[in-house]
Scaffold this motif. Structure first.
Motif, short mmCIF file in Angstrom:
data_model
loop_
_atom_site.label_atom_id
_atom_site.label_comp_id
_atom_site.label_asym_id
_atom_site.label_seq_id
_atom_site.Cartn_x
_atom_site.Cartn_y
_atom_site.Cartn_z
N UNK A 59 -7.50 -24.45 51.59
CA UNK A 59 -6.62 -25.56 51.98
C UNK A 59 -7.22 -26.23 53.22
N UNK A 60 -6.52 -26.22 54.34
CA UNK A 60 -7.03 -26.91 55.53
C UNK A 60 -7.50 -25.94 56.61
N UNK A 61 -7.69 -24.67 56.24
CA UNK A 61 -8.10 -23.67 57.22
C UNK A 61 -9.52 -23.19 56.91
N UNK A 62 -10.32 -23.00 57.95
CA UNK A 62 -11.71 -22.59 57.83
C UNK A 62 -11.87 -21.13 58.22
N UNK A 63 -12.64 -20.39 57.43
CA UNK A 63 -12.89 -18.97 57.69
C UNK A 63 -14.40 -18.73 57.75
N UNK B 97 -24.15 -15.44 34.77
CA UNK B 97 -22.74 -15.42 35.17
C UNK B 97 -22.59 -15.26 36.68
N UNK B 98 -23.54 -14.54 37.31
CA UNK B 98 -23.53 -14.43 38.77
C UNK B 98 -23.77 -15.80 39.38
N UNK B 99 -24.72 -16.55 38.81
CA UNK B 99 -25.00 -17.90 39.30
C UNK B 99 -23.81 -18.81 39.08
N UNK B 100 -23.14 -18.67 37.94
CA UNK B 100 -21.96 -19.47 37.65
C UNK B 100 -20.88 -19.24 38.72
N UNK B 101 -20.64 -17.97 39.04
CA UNK B 101 -19.66 -17.64 40.07
C UNK B 101 -20.07 -18.23 41.41
N UNK B 102 -21.34 -18.06 41.79
CA UNK B 102 -21.82 -18.56 43.08
C UNK B 102 -21.62 -20.07 43.20
N UNK B 103 -22.03 -20.79 42.16
CA UNK B 103 -21.93 -22.25 42.19
C UNK B 103 -20.48 -22.71 42.26
N UNK B 104 -19.64 -22.07 41.45
CA UNK B 104 -18.24 -22.50 41.40
C UNK B 104 -17.50 -22.20 42.70
N UNK B 105 -17.71 -21.00 43.22
CA UNK B 105 -16.98 -20.64 44.44
C UNK B 105 -17.49 -21.46 45.62
N UNK B 106 -18.77 -21.82 45.61
CA UNK B 106 -19.33 -22.67 46.66
C UNK B 106 -18.62 -24.03 46.65
N UNK C 20 -19.31 -20.00 55.77
CA UNK C 20 -18.15 -20.78 56.16
C UNK C 20 -17.45 -21.24 54.88
N UNK C 21 -16.19 -20.89 54.72
CA UNK C 21 -15.45 -21.32 53.54
C UNK C 21 -14.06 -21.79 53.95
N UNK C 22 -13.50 -22.63 53.10
CA UNK C 22 -12.25 -23.29 53.45
C UNK C 22 -11.20 -23.04 52.39
N UNK D 30 -15.56 -25.12 49.23
CA UNK D 30 -16.30 -26.04 50.12
C UNK D 30 -17.14 -25.25 51.13
N UNK D 31 -17.95 -24.36 50.58
CA UNK D 31 -18.70 -23.42 51.40
C UNK D 31 -19.87 -24.10 52.12
N UNK D 32 -20.24 -23.48 53.21
CA UNK D 32 -21.44 -23.85 53.95
C UNK D 32 -21.91 -22.58 54.66
N UNK D 33 -23.06 -22.68 55.31
CA UNK D 33 -23.57 -21.53 56.06
C UNK D 33 -24.07 -21.96 57.42
N UNK D 34 -23.88 -21.10 58.39
CA UNK D 34 -24.45 -21.32 59.72
C UNK D 34 -25.50 -20.24 59.95
#
Length: 258
Positions: A180-184, A113-122, A176-178, A126-130
């Motif tokens: 709507x049209x704003x990036x955080x 279920x942790x993996x399910x959450x990670x995959x879905x929220x990614x 990095x997550x988005x 529209x997550x990414x990492x720097x």
């Protein structure tokens, strides 16, 4: 008004990403209150969770790649459960047909279920990492963390050293997550702590519904010790490392194929 709209959108995607964990909580609560005749509780939980996963896949809530990740986490979690239960760390006292060396097969789904959450929220945010440290450092650290869950029973516990390494290796990493049209952006180590805290809260709910029992909970339910947050902190790191690496592998394949 705009920040409220952003927060609502963020909350919606978080809630949608938690469908499988919420299904587990609901199943634990319902099975604790209502028993099915001739079907042990742990077996009923397993059947329900398999059905939930099937429905999520057929409805498009989860992709085939996400199902593969969930299966991988199920096996990783089940291996850890088999070891920990037989070391006396916790137990599953109810009888079941689908029990393997004292561990019901549904238990792997709690890790999945942790993996399910990670995959879905990614995907949803529209997550990414720097500043990702790369394959070798992340996998070596993840392997060392997972191994320490086994070895600390007979050699010194290195979790505090491992936490120091986590801060060192992921010091520059940002999520990095988005919305709507704003990036955080957020420090990855802060995300580890937040998710670890929520899993600890989930663990308290699960033990309250007798999903499993720690040694001090056999007479009556008690709050799970705060020290468990550090264990979940480390487990979340393993989850993020695996999911992130698989996402990067898939992204590279897509870019090479285009």
């Amino acid at each position: 008004m705009k920040p409220i709209v952003q927060l609502l959108h963020f909350g919606y995607h978080q809630a949608m990403s938690c469908i499988f964990p919420l299904a587990i909580f609901a199943t634990l609560a319902l099975s604790n209150a209502v028993r099915v005749p001739f079907l042990p509780r742990y077996d009923a939980i397993l059947l329900v969770l398999l059905a939930v996963q099937y429905l999520m896949y057929r409805s498009g809530l989860e992709t085939r790649d996400e199902i593969k990740v969930i299966c991988l986490f199920h096996l990783i979690g089940l291996a850890l459960e088999l070891y920990k239960v037989n070391m006396g760390s916790w137990s599953y006292p109810d009888p079941a047909y689908t029990k393997l060396f004292g561990v019901p097969l549904y238990s792997g789904f709690m890790y999945a279920s942790v993996a399910s959450f990670m995959c879905q929220v990614w995907r949803r945010l529209r997550m990414d990492m720097t500043g990702w440290p790369g394959l070798a450092p992340s996998l070596l650290l993840g392997g060392a963390i997972y191994l320490n869950f086994f070895t600390h029973h007979f050699i010194p516990d290195f979790r505090w050293w491992l936490k120091g390494l986590v801060l060192l290796v992921f010091w520059r990493t940002r999520i990095v997550y988005r919305v709507r049209n704003k990036t955080y952006r957020m420090p990855l180590t802060l995300a580890f702590v937040i998710v670890g805290l929520f899993i600890w809260l989930a663990e308290n709910i699960s033990t309250f519904f007798n999903a499993w029992k720690y040694p001090d909970q056999h007479q009556s339910w008690q709050l799970v010790g705060f020290s468990k947050i550090s264990s979940w902190f480390l487990l979340v790191i393993i989850s993020v490392i695996i999911v992130a690496q698989l996402k990067y592998v898939k992204a590279n394949r897509v870019s090479k194929g285009s």
